[in-house]
Write a protein that holds these residues in place. Structure first.
Motif, PDB file in Angstrom:
ATOM      1  N   VAL A  34       0.735  -1.285  -0.133  1.00 39.18           N
ATOM      2  CA  VAL A  34       0.106   0.585  -0.339  1.00 39.18           C
ATOM      3  C   VAL A  34       0.791   1.339  -0.049  1.00 39.18           C
ATOM      4  N   HIS A  89      -3.293   9.035   5.211  1.00 39.94           N
ATOM      5  CA  HIS A  89      -2.952   7.631   4.172  1.00 39.94           C
ATOM      6  C   HIS A  89      -2.195   6.775   4.949  1.00 39.94           C
ATOM      7  N   GLU A 130      -5.295  -0.689  -0.949  1.00 35.38           N
ATOM      8  CA  GLU A 130      -5.054   1.464  -0.476  1.00 35.38           C
ATOM      9  C   GLU A 130      -6.043   2.053  -0.374  1.00 35.38           C
ATOM     10  N   ASP A 131      -7.179   1.863  -1.541  1.00 30.96           N
ATOM     11  CA  ASP A 131      -8.171   2.930  -1.389  1.00 30.96           C
ATOM     12  C   ASP A 131      -8.865   3.029  -0.013  1.00 30.96           C
ATOM     13  N   ARG A 132      -9.389   1.600   0.743  1.00 33.57           N
ATOM     14  CA  ARG A 132     -10.100   1.791   2.074  1.00 33.57           C
ATOM     15  C   ARG A 132      -9.182   3.068   3.078  1.00 33.57           C
ATOM     16  N   ARG A 134      -7.092   5.606   3.071  1.00 34.19           N
ATOM     17  CA  ARG A 134      -7.053   6.502   2.614  1.00 34.19           C
ATOM     18  C   ARG A 134      -7.601   7.974   3.973  1.00 34.19           C
ATOM     19  N   ARG A 137     -11.455   7.476   5.267  1.00 34.24           N
ATOM     20  CA  ARG A 137     -12.309   6.390   5.125  1.00 34.24           C
ATOM     21  C   ARG A 137     -11.959   5.292   6.599  1.00 34.24           C
TER      22      ARG A 137
END
Length: 479
Positions: A34, A89, A130-132, A134, A137
């Motif tokens: 990540v 992040h 990875e998007d979760r 940020r 989130r």
């Protein structure tokens, strides 16, 4: 608190170098994981700098514990499902866990690499999530673990963590002990709601915080489920396992009272338990509406623990409590449990307030004005070992000045205000302003000056931070 005298998958080397970088120099991950920065491995608490973790806030713990109660050391198998919100992040993040073996970890359902250094777990999630991770989130982590939960000896030589009792076990967490039985962000500044399921041998009872949800027996094992919907600091979480006599009732105001008492001390405990509704009604009048949905007590035998503790919703007592101790621990539900210290340096906001509650009870019901209690505390040399606003080390967090001199600060504030309506309005307002939150000593001193319109710097300098005992306790405090 009553005063108290293996499967471990390693992340790639470059990633671990990043994870082990100091808090002050977080780096960007450069391997095929990540992309982001690692959460801090500690929150720089003045006394426990490695306690807690940065980069996220936990919103909910779902703990599923299966406990094999043994005469020596218990065996525990646990699954912790932790829901958290990223505050940066994240490329990796830490959890606090002492002693127990991690068998697996996932983040958002995908395996996470785990590295361990003492009581620090570093989890490096799979790149697919990875998007979760940020900032802002919400993500879910599941850690499965097992082993013999350990007893932790504090710097003041008292014991916490997982304690063996005469007929079972007791988990206590102040200041660091919760990491002995579940992984988490183990600092008072990160509060969360909890679901706790405890499976024990049939015939034993498992009691925790909040309200009972269900009890189900399958074969020779019984599972008890408890839910705490109001925010709770990890050090206030508890599990008590044993042969308890339990009772559920309601106060005249409709507040649920749940008590669990070791049968060996049930008769001697009855007078104190009968006073819980009276104490709660009185405390609400002094400190404002009760901040939780239930109250009560857990009473074990003398010697099962070395102190009482204000575990949320129902304090733990080692043997039948006196009325004063009952008042002290129930007052903590406002001061400590709902209004929780920002750091451990702010401990006097817990203990000074709870001790002052004892003085107020004695004034209202026993004919002892708070000024008399103040005079006794003033003459006690132990209360002058150090200023309550700045204990010299973690070993002194539960020492007399935090309690007795902390209460003296409040009595001097009452004298400076010279108006009980304003003073008690200040106490109620403080509990309301920081309800279910965290607060520091600076927050309190600023609040008191704003609420009263007084410059109280002389009071703080002398009573909260001063090194010596004043020659005249009755001398007026001047800025």
């Amino acid at each position: 608190m009553d005063q108290r005298n293996p499967i471990r998958r390693t992340a790639p080397a470059a990633a671990l170098l990043c994870v082990l970088t100091t808090v002050a120099t977080a780096c960007t991950a450069v391997t095929a994981g990540v992309v982001g920065t690692p959460g801090a491995a500690g929150l720089r608490d003045p006394y426990f700098p490695r306690l807690g973790n940065g980069g996220y806030d936990v919103t909910h713990y779902d703990l599923d514990l299966d406990v094999d109660v043994r005469s020596g050391r218990d065996e525990l198998r646990g699954t912790a499902t932790i829901t958290a919100r990223a505050t940066q992040h994240l490329s990796s993040f830490n959890l606090d866990l002492a002693g127990l073996d991690v068998t697996s970890a996932t983040v958002e359902g995908r395996p996470a690499a785990v590295n361990r250094a003492g009581s620090e777990l570093t989890l490096r999630p799979d790149a697919g999530v990875e998007d979760r991770l940020r900032k802002g989130r919400t993500f879910r982590t599941v850690v499965r673990y097992s082993g013999a939960p350990r007893t932790i000896t504090d710097r003041d030589r008292s014991e916490e963590g997982w304690l063996k009792t005469a007929d079972g076990s007791l988990a206590l967490g102040q200041p660091t002990g919760s990491m002995a039985w579940f992984p988490g962000n183990n600092h008072p500044s990160d509060k969360a709601s909890y679901d706790i399921a405890v499976t024990v041998p049939k015939g034993l009872t498992a009691v925790s915080n909040g309200e009972p949800v269900s009890r189900r027996t399958a074969g020779d094992r019984t599972t008890y489920r408890w839910r705490t919907t109001e925010p709770m600091a990890s050090y206030l979480a508890t599990v008590a396992i044993g042969h308890y006599t339990t009772k559920s009732s309601k106060t005249a105001e409709g507040l649920e009272v749940f008590t669990a008492v070791d049968p060996k001390v049930a008769r001697a405990s009855a007078p104190a338990l009968a006073r819980i509704p009276e104490v709660m009604t009185w405390a609400a009048g002094r400190f404002g509406p009760y901040p939780f949905s239930s109250t009560g007590a857990i009473i074990d035998r003398r010697g099962d623990a070395g102190y009482a503790l204000e575990t949320q919703n129902r304090p733990v007592f080692p043997g039948p409590p006196t009325t004063g101790l009952l008042v002290h621990e129930l007052a903590h539900q406002w001061f400590g449990d709902s209004v929780t210290p920002a750091t451990w340096r702010d401990m006097w906001l817990n203990e000074g307030f709870a001790t002052y509650a004892e003085w107020l009870w004695a004034e209202d019901f026993e004919g002892t004005p708070t000024r008399e209690s103040f005079a006794v505390a003033f003459l006690d040399d132990d209360n002058w070992a150090f200023p309550p606003g700045d204990p010299p080390s973690a070993a002194e967090l539960s020492a007399p000045p935090v309690y007795g001199r902390g209460a003296m600060v409040l009595e001097m504030l009452r004298q400076a205000v010279d108006d009980d309506k304003v003073f008690f309005g200040l106490l109620r307002g403080w509990a309301t302003a920081h309800r279910h939150g965290n607060a520091s000593t600076d927050d309190f001193t600023a609040y008191a000056e704003k609420r009263t319109g007084l410059d109280l710097s002389g009071l703080w300098d002398t009573w909260l931070y001063g090194d010596g005992r004043p020659d005249d306790p009755d001398a007026p405090v001047t800025p």
